[in-house]
Design a protein around this motif. Structure first.
Motif, mmCIF file in Angstrom:
data_model
loop_
_atom_site.group_PDB
_atom_site.id
_atom_site.type_symbol
_atom_site.label_atom_id
_atom_site.label_comp_id
_atom_site.label_asym_id
_atom_site.label_seq_id
_atom_site.Cartn_x
_atom_site.Cartn_y
_atom_site.Cartn_z
ATOM 1 N N ALA A 1 0.831 -1.213 0.000
ATOM 2 C CA ALA A 1 0.000 0.000 0.000
ATOM 3 C C ALA A 1 0.863 1.259 0.000
ATOM 4 N N SER A 2 1.903 1.279 0.823
ATOM 5 C CA SER A 2 2.775 2.461 0.881
ATOM 6 C C SER A 2 3.503 2.668 -0.439
ATOM 7 N N CYS A 3 3.910 1.582 -1.084
ATOM 8 C CA CYS A 3 4.576 1.698 -2.383
ATOM 9 C C CYS A 3 3.629 2.295 -3.425
ATOM 10 N N CYS A 4 2.379 1.867 -3.414
ATOM 11 C CA CYS A 4 1.405 2.418 -4.354
ATOM 12 C C CYS A 4 1.196 3.909 -4.117
ATOM 13 N N ILE A 5 1.072 4.298 -2.847
ATOM 14 C CA ILE A 5 0.868 5.718 -2.534
ATOM 15 C C ILE A 5 2.081 6.542 -2.953
ATOM 16 N N SER A 6 3.292 6.066 -2.603
ATOM 17 C CA SER A 6 4.507 6.797 -2.970
ATOM 18 C C SER A 6 4.649 6.901 -4.478
ATOM 19 N N PHE A 7 4.344 5.822 -5.173
ATOM 20 C CA PHE A 7 4.488 5.810 -6.627
ATOM 21 C C PHE A 7 3.533 6.804 -7.292
ATOM 22 N N PHE A 8 2.261 6.799 -6.881
ATOM 23 C CA PHE A 8 1.291 7.695 -7.517
ATOM 24 C C PHE A 8 1.508 9.146 -7.114
ATOM 25 N N LEU A 9 2.014 9.378 -5.897
ATOM 26 C CA LEU A 9 2.378 10.741 -5.518
ATOM 27 C C LEU A 9 3.520 11.257 -6.385
ATOM 28 N N ALA A 10 4.524 10.392 -6.619
ATOM 29 C CA ALA A 10 5.645 10.792 -7.476
ATOM 30 C C ALA A 10 5.174 11.061 -8.896
ATOM 31 N N ARG A 11 4.264 10.220 -9.387
ATOM 32 C CA ARG A 11 3.742 10.435 -10.739
ATOM 33 C C ARG A 11 2.950 11.742 -10.814
ATOM 34 N N ALA A 12 2.215 12.052 -9.758
ATOM 35 C CA ALA A 12 1.414 13.277 -9.759
ATOM 36 C C ALA A 12 2.297 14.523 -9.708
ATOM 37 N N LEU A 13 3.410 14.449 -8.955
ATOM 38 C CA LEU A 13 4.304 15.604 -8.855
ATOM 39 C C LEU A 13 5.048 15.842 -10.163
ATOM 40 N N SER A 14 5.486 14.766 -10.823
ATOM 41 C CA SER A 14 6.126 14.830 -12.144
ATOM 42 C C SER A 14 7.266 15.848 -12.187
ATOM 43 N N LEU A 15 8.265 15.647 -11.316
ATOM 44 C CA LEU A 15 9.417 16.548 -11.254
ATOM 45 C C LEU A 15 10.569 15.992 -12.070
ATOM 46 N N GLU A 16 11.574 16.820 -12.298
ATOM 47 C CA GLU A 16 12.750 16.428 -13.069
ATOM 48 C C GLU A 16 14.015 16.846 -12.332
ATOM 49 N N GLY A 17 15.119 16.162 -12.657
ATOM 50 C CA GLY A 17 16.429 16.555 -12.155
ATOM 51 C C GLY A 17 16.657 16.198 -10.699
ATOM 52 N N LEU A 18 17.595 16.925 -10.073
ATOM 53 C CA LEU A 18 17.971 16.640 -8.692
ATOM 54 C C LEU A 18 16.837 16.927 -7.721
ATOM 55 N N ILE A 19 16.009 17.931 -8.040
ATOM 56 C CA ILE A 19 14.888 18.233 -7.159
ATOM 57 C C ILE A 19 13.937 17.059 -7.076
ATOM 58 N N ALA A 20 13.833 16.279 -8.161
ATOM 59 C CA ALA A 20 12.978 15.094 -8.146
ATOM 60 C C ALA A 20 13.516 14.048 -7.170
ATOM 61 N N LEU A 21 14.835 13.846 -7.165
ATOM 62 C CA LEU A 21 15.424 12.873 -6.242
ATOM 63 C C LEU A 21 15.165 13.269 -4.790
ATOM 64 N N VAL A 22 15.293 14.550 -4.490
ATOM 65 C CA VAL A 22 15.088 15.011 -3.118
ATOM 66 C C VAL A 22 13.634 14.851 -2.698
ATOM 67 N N VAL A 23 12.723 15.351 -3.522
ATOM 68 C CA VAL A 23 11.298 15.309 -3.171
ATOM 69 C C VAL A 23 10.785 13.871 -3.144
ATOM 70 N N TYR A 24 11.152 13.086 -4.142
ATOM 71 C CA TYR A 24 10.711 11.689 -4.168
ATOM 72 C C TYR A 24 11.303 10.903 -2.994
ATOM 73 N N GLY A 25 12.547 11.197 -2.647
ATOM 74 C CA GLY A 25 13.157 10.514 -1.507
ATOM 75 C C GLY A 25 12.432 10.824 -0.213
ATOM 76 N N LEU A 26 12.092 12.086 -0.003
ATOM 77 C CA LEU A 26 11.329 12.453 1.199
ATOM 78 C C LEU A 26 9.965 11.775 1.207
ATOM 79 N N THR A 27 9.357 11.711 0.042
ATOM 80 C CA THR A 27 8.051 11.034 -0.057
ATOM 81 C C THR A 27 8.177 9.563 0.293
ATOM 82 N N ALA A 28 9.225 8.913 -0.230
ATOM 83 C CA ALA A 28 9.410 7.476 -0.001
ATOM 84 C C ALA A 28 9.714 7.156 1.453
ATOM 85 N N VAL A 29 10.271 8.099 2.182
ATOM 86 C CA VAL A 29 10.551 7.884 3.607
ATOM 87 C C VAL A 29 9.333 8.223 4.460
#
Length: 374
Positions: A310-338
């Motif tokens: 369930a957490s993987c699904c939520i993190s994945f769809f949140l990342a898809r909704a944000l749709s960021l690029e570059g280093l900012i994507a790694l930071v934001v997606y990493g915070l989301t995944a934690v």
């Protein structure tokens, strides 16, 4: 240093003075003299190393020659290696790699603008901080593993089967939380990182990333069960399981790799461990170690698995909704995944017995780790 520390009488006495001074003193070793002697010897070796680095950097040795904090890198490396000389040698390659990126990152980006162009956008301060970040992560995980193994070995000898079973469930809760966070990070960070590193045209299909996440998840639980099996010494009772699991894995590889390629290789390993290795291990632990039915443990394991999914699904769809690029994507997606799996665990298990015991265990481990560090 490895031979001197681990293969000689002198090394045994030295390690005894550091690990258990009272025991060393009881057999006639002058602990204070050993400590002072080797502190002086270590400081002398570090001084020679600093002198060499100064000469290598500037060609001369004077008051303006600095080694730019490499002494602290050496301290971090010792902690990273958990005071093991062999691991320290391997760790120097890791730390040296990041130092090379700090010095030559811009040059590499200019020479290979396609695959390595992203290096130019990374601040040099990040490379300087990476060794300390790695040390912190490794130190945290090592403290958990070391503390768990020591607790298991002591508990299996001194405690009742019921206490050992509760400890087994508590450790499963802790590892499930960690594995859940790591799986989320793998799922949402792998593709953005590969896009920065290799380019969008060389990214793996998302289905393969999901399969790798499943592989990681299954492997970690298999290692947890093997930890208890090895601590209990159930090698004779478990002698056929590795062989049968390997044969099933090999057979599935031969049957599937021709049709689905890499998917078949990874999926064969997952299926053989999930449907042969893990059930067999659970049976052996239930029958020979705990000598009881473990249906409640299986229900908890199913709950942790569902929560991870369930957490993987939520993190994945949140990342898809944000749709960021570059280093900012790694930071934001990493915070989301934690944050997502952590919040779910706090919401569901925040008042549970295992959560309270985990907090107490974490405090004890961090306190023990602080006393060991120089």
């Amino acid at each position: 240093s490895f031979v001197a520390l681990y293969k000689t009488k002198f090394g045994l006495r030295l390690r005894a003075c550091g690990e258990h001074p009272q025991a060393a003193d009881s057999v006639g070793i002058n602990v204070k003299r050993m400590k002072y002697l080797h502190i002086c010897l270590g400081c002398g070796i570090m001084g020679i190393g600093g002198y060499y680095m100064g000469l290598n950097m500037s060609g001369s040795f004077n008051s303006s020659c600095w080694i730019n904090g490499y002494g602290w890198i050496a301290v971090a490396l010792v902690i990273f290696a958990n005071w093991n000389p062999i691991v320290a040698i391997l760790g120097t390659f890791v730390f040296g790699f990041f130092n090379t990126l700090r010095v030559s990152g811009s040059s590499l980006a200019a020479a290979f603008p396609g695959p390595l162009g992203w290096l130019a956008a990374v601040p040099t301060q990040l490379y300087q901080a990476l060794p300390f970040i790695i040390t912190a992560i490794v130190g945290f995980l090592s403290a958990i593993i070391t503390g768990s193994m020591a607790g298991i070995g002591n508990s299996l000898i001194t405690e009742t089967r019921e206490t050992n079973y509760l400890g087994f469930r508590r450790l499963t809760f802790i590892m499930s939380w960690i594995v859940c966070v790591c799986t989320n990070c793998f799922l949402v960070l792998f593709q953005p990182f590969m896009k920065l590193w290799m380019g969008a045209d060389k990214m793996l299909p998302m289905s393969m990333v999901i399969l790798f996440c499943l592989y990681f998840f299954v492997i970690e639980y298999d290692q947890l069960l093997n930890l208890y099996k090895d601590s209990a010494g159930l090698w004779h009772e478990d002698r056929f399981r590795p062989l049968v699991t390997s044969l099933v894995n090999l057979s599935l590889n031969l049957l599937t790799v021709k049709f689905i390629g890499l998917y078949g290789i990874v999926a064969s390993t997952v299926v053989s461990i999930l449907f042969v290795g893990i059930p067999w291990l659970l049976h052996n632990l239930s029958r020979y170690l705990f000598q009881r039915r473990i249906s409640d443990y299986l229900l908890e394991l199913a709950g942790y698995t569902a929560l991870t999914a369930a957490s993987c699904c939520i993190s994945f769809f949140l990342a898809r909704a944000l749709s960021l690029e570059g280093l900012i994507a790694l930071v934001v997606y990493g915070l989301t995944a934690v944050c997502v799996p952590t919040l779910l665990y706090l919401l569901i298990f925040g008042r549970s017995r295992f959560f309270r015991e985990t907090l107490l265990l974490a405090r004890e481990l961090l306190s023990t780790r602080a006393h060991r560090e120089p």
